[in-house]
Write a protein that holds these residues in place. Sequence first.
Motif, PDB file in Angstrom:
ATOM      1  N   ASP A 112       7.843 149.787  77.845  1.00  0.00           N
ATOM      2  CA  ASP A 112       7.121 150.984  77.378  1.00  0.00           C
ATOM      3  C   ASP A 112       5.944 150.589  76.498  1.00  0.00           C
ATOM      4  O   ASP A 112       5.993 150.730  75.274  1.00  0.00           O
ATOM      5  N   PRO A 113       4.861 150.095  77.116  1.00  0.00           N
ATOM      6  CA  PRO A 113       3.714 149.630  76.323  1.00  0.00           C
ATOM      7  C   PRO A 113       3.039 150.742  75.516  1.00  0.00           C
ATOM      8  O   PRO A 113       2.487 150.462  74.446  1.00  0.00           O
ATOM      9  N   ASP A 114       3.081 151.992  75.996  1.00  0.00           N
ATOM     10  CA  ASP A 114       2.427 153.084  75.265  1.00  0.00           C
ATOM     11  C   ASP A 114       3.114 153.353  73.932  1.00  0.00           C
ATOM     12  O   ASP A 114       2.441 153.558  72.897  1.00  0.00           O
ATOM     13  N   ILE A 115       4.429 153.357  73.950  1.00  0.00           N
ATOM     14  CA  ILE A 115       5.160 153.574  72.697  1.00  0.00           C
ATOM     15  C   ILE A 115       4.904 152.420  71.727  1.00  0.00           C
ATOM     16  O   ILE A 115       4.732 152.623  70.522  1.00  0.00           O
ATOM     17  N   GLU A 116       4.858 151.207  72.254  1.00  0.00           N
ATOM     18  CA  GLU A 116       4.607 150.046  71.404  1.00  0.00           C
ATOM     19  C   GLU A 116       3.206 150.083  70.805  1.00  0.00           C
ATOM     20  O   GLU A 116       3.005 149.708  69.643  1.00  0.00           O
ATOM     21  N   LEU A 117       2.233 150.560  71.588  1.00  0.00           N
ATOM     22  CA  LEU A 117       0.871 150.690  71.069  1.00  0.00           C
ATOM     23  C   LEU A 117       0.824 151.721  69.953  1.00  0.00           C
ATOM     24  O   LEU A 117       0.175 151.501  68.912  1.00  0.00           O
ATOM     25  N   ALA A 118       1.527 152.848  70.149  1.00  0.00           N
ATOM     26  CA  ALA A 118       1.575 153.877  69.106  1.00  0.00           C
ATOM     27  C   ALA A 118       2.249 153.335  67.848  1.00  0.00           C
ATOM     28  O   ALA A 118       1.840 153.644  66.721  1.00  0.00           O
ATOM     29  N   THR A 121      -0.197 151.100  66.057  1.00  0.00           N
ATOM     30  CA  THR A 121      -1.195 151.947  65.382  1.00  0.00           C
ATOM     31  C   THR A 121      -0.619 152.511  64.087  1.00  0.00           C
ATOM     32  O   THR A 121      -1.286 152.519  63.045  1.00  0.00           O
ATOM     33  N   VAL A 139      -5.516 148.593  69.678  1.00  0.00           N
ATOM     34  CA  VAL A 139      -5.937 148.389  71.069  1.00  0.00           C
ATOM     35  C   VAL A 139      -6.522 147.003  71.263  1.00  0.00           C
ATOM     36  O   VAL A 139      -6.178 146.285  72.216  1.00  0.00           O
ATOM     37  N   THR A 142      -3.844 144.349  71.035  1.00  0.00           N
ATOM     38  CA  THR A 142      -2.986 144.412  72.216  1.00  0.00           C
ATOM     39  C   THR A 142      -3.671 143.787  73.425  1.00  0.00           C
ATOM     40  O   THR A 142      -3.042 143.062  74.208  1.00  0.00           O
ATOM     41  N   GLU A 143      -4.950 144.050  73.560  1.00  0.00           N
ATOM     42  CA  GLU A 143      -5.697 143.475  74.685  1.00  0.00           C
ATOM     43  C   GLU A 143      -5.784 141.956  74.570  1.00  0.00           C
ATOM     44  O   GLU A 143      -5.785 141.239  75.578  1.00  0.00           O
TER      45      GLU A 143
END
Length: 252
Positions: A112-118, A121, A139, A142-143
Amino acid sequence: MSTPGPGGPSASDPADPRLTHPGERHDAGHAGKLNWLRAGVLGANDGILSQAGLLVGVASATANTSAILTAAVAGLTAGAASMAAGEYVSVSSQRDAERELIAKEARELAEDPDIELAELTAIYRRKGLSEQTAAQVAVELTENDALSAHLDAELHIDPDELTSPVAAAVASAISFVVGSAIPTLAIILSSTSWHIAAVVIAVLVALVTTGYLSARLTDAPRGRAIARLVLFGIVTMGITYLIGRVFDTTVG
């Protein structure tokens, strides 16, 4: 405004390492070296105090040089082995736990990369960045390397800097041997009537030195650090001296 030098950053460039205060170093490698130095000083102190306590206790109970030297060799060997084993087990356990955390974080990023990005943040928001800046930082990190970014921000782990249990064990044993060699040499090089006095003098000098070094490495008050070590040294040798006198087997 200052101008860049040939092929280098300007004096006003925040990334310019020249902007650190004189004598300061902020790279991870330097921090790691300081940790090893601190561990070495602590290991040496353990060797000094434990061996001094043992030898003062034995020397106060017997004047037999062979018995004292046997105790010295046994204490040095057992102490070094114990320190190495303890450090190996401790660091191995820590390293296993860190590897498990790294694997867990990698799974979460894959699932779940979206949750990890949130989550990343939110971490930078809590550090005081605005929502927009925190999101941009998350971001970009992460990149560049998502796993390293999360390990650093969440767990303060550098996967490339995990401590080697073998190296830690060897360093601990060596520092203990170096420390314990000081009271041992004091016994070997002094006459029977001076055994205890020689150990006390050598140990106090050594503790003052290591106290100064440990305080300098940590920027702690030097007088307080030295006083603590000297006090513990005196108490340790005093207690073992009294124990030796209680079990006195002095050879006439």
